[in-house]
Structures are given as C-alpha cells and as structure tokens.
Write a protein that holds these residues in place. Structure first.
Motif, PDB file in Angstrom:
ATOM      1  N   ALA A 263       0.820  -1.215   0.000  1.00 56.48           N
ATOM      2  CA  ALA A 263       0.000   0.000   0.000  1.00 56.48           C
ATOM      3  C   ALA A 263       0.859   1.272   0.000  1.00 56.48           C
ATOM      4  CB  ALA A 263      -0.936  -0.004   1.205  1.00 56.48           C
ATOM      5  N   GLY A 264       2.174   1.116  -0.052  1.00 63.26           N
ATOM      6  CA  GLY A 264       3.053   2.279  -0.154  1.00 63.26           C
ATOM      7  C   GLY A 264       3.634   2.763   1.161  1.00 63.26           C
ATOM      8  N   PHE A 265       3.396   2.019   2.254  1.00 66.44           N
ATOM      9  CA  PHE A 265       3.986   2.377   3.546  1.00 66.44           C
ATOM     10  C   PHE A 265       5.331   1.667   3.708  1.00 66.44           C
ATOM     11  CE2 PHE A 265      -0.612   2.750   4.063  1.00 66.44           C
ATOM     12  CZ  PHE A 265      -0.733   4.001   4.647  1.00 66.44           C
ATOM     13  N   GLU A 266       6.116   2.149   4.657  1.00 71.02           N
ATOM     14  CA  GLU A 266       7.362   1.477   5.010  1.00 71.02           C
ATOM     15  C   GLU A 266       7.240   0.958   6.442  1.00 71.02           C
ATOM     16  OE1 GLU A 266      10.631   4.171   4.543  1.00 71.02           O
ATOM     17  OE2 GLU A 266      10.044   4.735   2.492  1.00 71.02           O
ATOM     18  N   VAL A 267       7.815  -0.202   6.694  1.00 64.98           N
ATOM     19  CA  VAL A 267       7.903  -0.705   8.058  1.00 64.98           C
ATOM     20  C   VAL A 267       9.346  -0.495   8.494  1.00 64.98           C
ATOM     21  CG1 VAL A 267       7.726  -2.716   9.558  1.00 64.98           C
ATOM     22  CG2 VAL A 267       6.049  -2.375   7.732  1.00 64.98           C
ATOM     23  N   SER A 268       9.567   0.526   9.324  1.00 63.22           N
ATOM     24  CA  SER A 268      10.932   0.916   9.678  1.00 63.22           C
ATOM     25  C   SER A 268      11.492   0.136  10.856  1.00 63.22           C
ATOM     26  CB  SER A 268      11.013   2.422   9.937  1.00 63.22           C
ATOM     27  OG  SER A 268       9.867   2.893  10.610  1.00 63.22           O
ATOM     28  N   THR A 269      10.637  -0.489  11.648  1.00 63.04           N
ATOM     29  CA  THR A 269      11.096  -1.450  12.635  1.00 63.04           C
ATOM     30  C   THR A 269       9.947  -2.379  12.999  1.00 63.04           C
ATOM     31  OG1 THR A 269      12.515  -1.707  14.586  1.00 63.04           O
ATOM     32  CG2 THR A 269      10.592  -0.290  14.862  1.00 63.04           C
ATOM     33  N   ALA A 270      10.298  -3.541  13.529  1.00 63.94           N
ATOM     34  CA  ALA A 270       9.300  -4.545  13.912  1.00 63.94           C
ATOM     35  C   ALA A 270       9.862  -5.383  15.042  1.00 63.94           C
ATOM     36  CB  ALA A 270       8.947  -5.439  12.723  1.00 63.94           C
ATOM     37  N   GLN A 271       8.996  -5.812  15.931  1.00 58.31           N
ATOM     38  CA  GLN A 271       9.419  -6.664  17.043  1.00 58.31           C
ATOM     39  C   GLN A 271       8.223  -7.444  17.553  1.00 58.31           C
ATOM     40  OE1 GLN A 271      11.987  -4.723  19.897  1.00 58.31           O
ATOM     41  NE2 GLN A 271      11.513  -6.175  21.522  1.00 58.31           N
ATOM     42  N   MET A 272       8.479  -8.664  18.016  1.00 61.91           N
ATOM     43  CA  MET A 272       7.424  -9.459  18.634  1.00 61.91           C
ATOM     44  C   MET A 272       7.427  -9.177  20.132  1.00 61.91           C
ATOM     45  SD  MET A 272       6.721 -13.570  18.382  1.00 61.91           S
ATOM     46  CE  MET A 272       5.654 -13.504  16.934  1.00 61.91           C
ATOM     47  N   LEU A 309       4.763  -2.863  14.853  1.00 60.30           N
ATOM     48  CA  LEU A 309       5.495  -2.246  13.751  1.00 60.30           C
ATOM     49  C   LEU A 309       5.506  -0.734  13.900  1.00 60.30           C
ATOM     50  CD1 LEU A 309       3.646  -4.079  10.782  1.00 60.30           C
ATOM     51  CD2 LEU A 309       5.461  -5.010  12.225  1.00 60.30           C
ATOM     52  N   GLU A 310       6.623  -0.115  13.552  1.00 61.02           N
ATOM     53  CA  GLU A 310       6.634   1.328  13.327  1.00 61.02           C
ATOM     54  C   GLU A 310       6.426   1.524  11.832  1.00 61.02           C
ATOM     55  OE1 GLU A 310       9.546   5.045  14.368  1.00 61.02           O
ATOM     56  OE2 GLU A 310      10.246   3.655  12.828  1.00 61.02           O
ATOM     57  N   VAL A 311       5.332   2.197  11.489  1.00 61.58           N
ATOM     58  CA  VAL A 311       4.980   2.417  10.082  1.00 61.58           C
ATOM     59  C   VAL A 311       5.324   3.851   9.700  1.00 61.58           C
ATOM     60  CG1 VAL A 311       3.101   2.415   8.400  1.00 61.58           C
ATOM     61  CG2 VAL A 311       3.152   0.687  10.211  1.00 61.58           C
ATOM     62  N   THR A 312       6.036   4.015   8.593  1.00 62.57           N
ATOM     63  CA  THR A 312       6.415   5.334   8.078  1.00 62.57           C
ATOM     64  C   THR A 312       6.147   5.347   6.571  1.00 62.57           C
ATOM     65  OG1 THR A 312       8.704   4.568   7.786  1.00 62.57           O
ATOM     66  CG2 THR A 312       8.186   5.673   9.864  1.00 62.57           C
ATOM     67  N   GLY A 313       6.669   6.363   5.896  1.00 62.45           N
ATOM     68  CA  GLY A 313       6.617   6.369   4.428  1.00 62.45           C
ATOM     69  C   GLY A 313       5.667   7.340   3.787  1.00 62.45           C
ATOM     70  N   LYS A 314       4.811   7.990   4.577  1.00 65.77           N
ATOM     71  CA  LYS A 314       3.866   8.950   4.000  1.00 65.77           C
ATOM     72  C   LYS A 314       4.078  10.346   4.588  1.00 65.77           C
ATOM     73  CE  LYS A 314       1.238   5.827   1.728  1.00 65.77           C
ATOM     74  NZ  LYS A 314       0.874   5.839   0.291  1.00 65.77           N
ATOM     75  N   GLY A 315       5.287  10.576   5.107  1.00 70.42           N
ATOM     76  CA  GLY A 315       5.597  11.895   5.660  1.00 70.42           C
ATOM     77  C   GLY A 315       4.705  12.259   6.833  1.00 70.42           C
ATOM     78  N   ALA A 316       4.342  13.526   6.913  1.00 69.45           N
ATOM     79  CA  ALA A 316       3.516  14.012   8.028  1.00 69.45           C
ATOM     80  C   ALA A 316       2.113  13.425   8.001  1.00 69.45           C
ATOM     81  CB  ALA A 316       3.457  15.537   7.997  1.00 69.45           C
ATOM     82  N   ASN A 317       1.721  12.839   6.864  1.00 70.81           N
ATOM     83  CA  ASN A 317       0.373  12.280   6.726  1.00 70.81           C
ATOM     84  C   ASN A 317       0.327  10.781   7.043  1.00 70.81           C
ATOM     85  OD1 ASN A 317      -2.413  12.641   5.977  1.00 70.81           O
ATOM     86  ND2 ASN A 317      -1.981  11.506   4.081  1.00 70.81           N
ATOM     87  N   THR A 318       1.435  10.216   7.531  1.00 68.06           N
ATOM     88  CA  THR A 318       1.519   8.768   7.736  1.00 68.06           C
ATOM     89  C   THR A 318       0.417   8.237   8.651  1.00 68.06           C
ATOM     90  OG1 THR A 318       3.912   8.681   7.340  1.00 68.06           O
ATOM     91  CG2 THR A 318       2.950   6.892   8.622  1.00 68.06           C
TER      92      THR A 318
END
Length: 377
Positions: A263-272, A309-318
């Motif tokens: 969908a165009g997002f980035e997952v900049s970190t992930a942890q269980m 997850l930390e989700v990024t990729g859409k700038g200030a509108n993320t």
C-alpha cells in the motif's frame, strides 16, 4: 495422542498485589483442553482440572506465555521427563534471519514461514554493529568470504526470528534452499533463496546448521546475555501498528505486513512482544470507559505474541493515511464500506479485528515510543 496424555511444566506468575513471582506446576491435557495447577511453595492444589480454551497445544513450549483465567503464566521449564522427551523435537527451535538484501520482502518471507508450518516465538528488527557481526560469524573468521560477509551483514537492517516446530533446524534449512541462490533456483525453485536471493552471500536468509548452532544463535539475539542491540525505529513521522495475537496465531502476520508495504507504507522497525496485562491496560487506557469492549481488548492483547510495527513512508500524513488503510474498528462494517482495508480482509469482530493502529495522528510517536523505547528496553 494417547487418551488423557498430560504435559507438565514449571510455570511462574507475577502477582502484582504482592509484587512477587509465584511458582506453580502447570498440567495440560490436550485431549479435552483442560488444565490444572499445583502451588509449589504451599504444596497444595491451586486450580482443579478445568476447561481452558485459551491454551492450545502449540502454546506449550519453554518460555511461552499463556493466559489462564486472566492470569498470564510463563512456562519456564519442563516439569517431568515425559514432557521433555515428548516435546523436545516437536518444539525444536532455530534461528531464522532475514538479511539486508531481503528485508524489504520480510512480509512474504514471514508468510512462507507460517505456510511452512513453523511458529515464530520471538522476533526483532535491528542493525548489526561490526562487533555483533564478527561475533556472530566468528567461526568463519579467516575464510576468504569473511570480510565481505561482515560488511554485507552490517549494511542495513536485519530481522532475527526464533522459529519453533518439529525438527525445525532441518525443516527451515530445507525451506531456505541451497546457499547459492542461482543453484536454489534450479534445484529448489519454491525455496526462499530461489525467490528472494541474489548470490551466495546475498541469499535472503540465514538458518542455523545444527541444533548446537541453533542454541547459540538464538541466545545471541534472544538469550538473557544477548548483547544490547538498538532497534531501527525512526521515531519521526511515524505511526504504530500492532498485529494482534489472534491474527498472529492464525498465521496472518506475514500477509498483513506484505499488504502494508504494497500500500506504499514502510515498516521501519518490527518486534514481537508478549504483552503483560498491566502494560495492555496502560497502552489501551484511552479506550477505558469509552469503548464497551475495553476489557476484551485488553484480554486479546495479552492472549499471545503480537507483532508491533513502526509504520512510516507517507511523511507528516503517515498516521492519518494508515488509519484510513486499516479501516473501521468493526470488520463487518469494513467489509461493507471499505472492502480493501486491513480489517475488512483480516478481521473477525470488533475485538479480534486483526490490527490496532494509532487513532489520533498526534499519538503516533507516543505509541511507537511506548513499545520501542519503554517496553523493549
């Protein structure tokens, strides 16, 4: 399984009122999903044999966290030789590591892991320092490829995972395919390295080569003496996504992660995470007295492991964009009005709706920090 087979574990429960850890013997009967508990210190029955649908056979392994009648127990060891013998190979663990060249494909790879019949019992995204990489690959020091391997493994984020299943060391290496990705494409075209690898070094994933290596390597990342490794959280223009325990248990986590990236997002970190009740109540406190399902939401978050997850990729509108992509809280409404949202595709009901996401854009950073600065440290 034989009639009335019984598995026994040593279990611990943190009593928040007394601020002490209480020790029990936990007994589970898989044929009818019943359990009983014996209080070790006081030498008496604590819980008579009772129905326990919240615990599954798959949850029975050392270091597992289970929920029994609102108590969160940690299974710290086997309690008898029968259980040890019966489960040691069926609950074998190994290390799986997604390398920097394939980190962008971590969603499809995790989906292949679940489809392959494995369970992920621990996971974290990090970036190896040179010292970490040299320590991890110490057995290869002096070999011609060593320097190039260390340089490559420190070039970007990796995702380390502890896998569990039957004969997992061999089964995971079989799913990986040959070390050389080009050879994997000709000999094992459905393997992970055939699909995502490039060559012998950039070959998508690592797998332990023996039970001894698996113990050492899983301890390197997840053991009590594991070196301190920083997560890869950006803590900027971000939002929080929690893939809930029910979705994880159903093997949907990889599909959800892949959908987020597509969908165009980035997952900049992930942890269980295995979230304790007090932390779940604190994290969801904003819903207390506002949402009728608050108590059930807390219970769901404590039901088993979840991926954060930390989700990024859409700038200030993320945060706002991701909230729209997740869809309405009720999956039934989502399926009628927002068919392409995560909850429409993966949710069951208002509590088991596959993912939590940050509702207010201004809370995105706070929720990410709660997991990746407070709980993870």
């Amino acid at each position: 399984m034989a009639q009335d087979t019984r598995y026994a574990f040593q279990a611990e429960w943190y009593d928040p009122n007394a601020a002490i850890i209480r020790k029990y013997q936990f007994l589970f009967y898989p044929n009818d999903s019943t359990a009983e508990m014996y209080d070790i210190k006081n030498r008496r029955m604590f819980l008579k044999r009772t129905k326990c649908d919240s615990v599954r056979f798959e949850d029975l392994y050392v270091n597992s966290t289970i929920n029994l009648h609102s108590r969160q127990l940690t299974l710290v060891d086997y309690a008898d030789d029968f259980t040890r013998r019966a489960l040691s190979t069926r609950k074998e663990k190994t290390l799986a590591m997604i390398k920097p060249d394939a980190i962008s494909k971590f969603g499809p790879i995790i989906d292949m892991i679940y489809q392959g019949g494995f369970y992920i019992t621990n996971a974290k995204m990090t970036r190896l320092s040179r010292r970490d990489a040299e320590t991890f690959y110490a057995e290869h020091e002096g070999k011609p490829f060593y320097d190039n391997l260390v340089r490559f493994m420190t070039s970007g984020p990796i995702l380390a995972m502890e896998l569990m299943g039957e004969n997992t060391v061999a089964a995971w290496r079989n799913l990986l395919g040959p070390t050389d990705s080009s050879r994997a494409r000709s000999e094992a075209p459905r393997s992970i390295r055939a699909k995502f690898g490039t060559d012998q070094t950039q070959n998508a994933c690592h797998g332990s080569d023996s039970s001894m290596s698996a113990d050492r390597e899983t301890n390197f990342f997840f053991g009590p003496d594991a070196p301190k490794m920083r997560n890869t959280a950006k803590l900027s223009e971000c939002t929080c996504c929690v893939i809930k325990p029910t979705a994880v248990k159903e093997g949907k986590a990889g599909q959800i992660m892949a959908a987020i990236v597509e969908a165009g997002f980035e997952v900049s970190t992930a942890q269980m995470f295995h979230i304790e009740k007090a932390n779940a109540e604190e994290f969801l406190e904003v819903y207390k007295g506002v949402v009728a399902e608050y108590k059930e939401m807390v219970s769901e978050l404590c039901l088993g492991p979840c991926f954060v997850l930390e989700v990024t990729g859409k700038g200030a509108n993320t945060a706002q964009a991701f909230r729209e992509f997740v869809g309405p809280h009720d999956p039934e409404i989502a399926r009628h009005l927002r068919k392409h949202t995560l909850r429409a595709n993966y949710g069951i009901d208002k509590v088991r709706n596959s993912v939590h996401c940050t509702d207010l854009p201004e809370d995105g950073l706070l929720e990410v920090e709660y997991f990746f600065r407070i709980l993870s440290e």
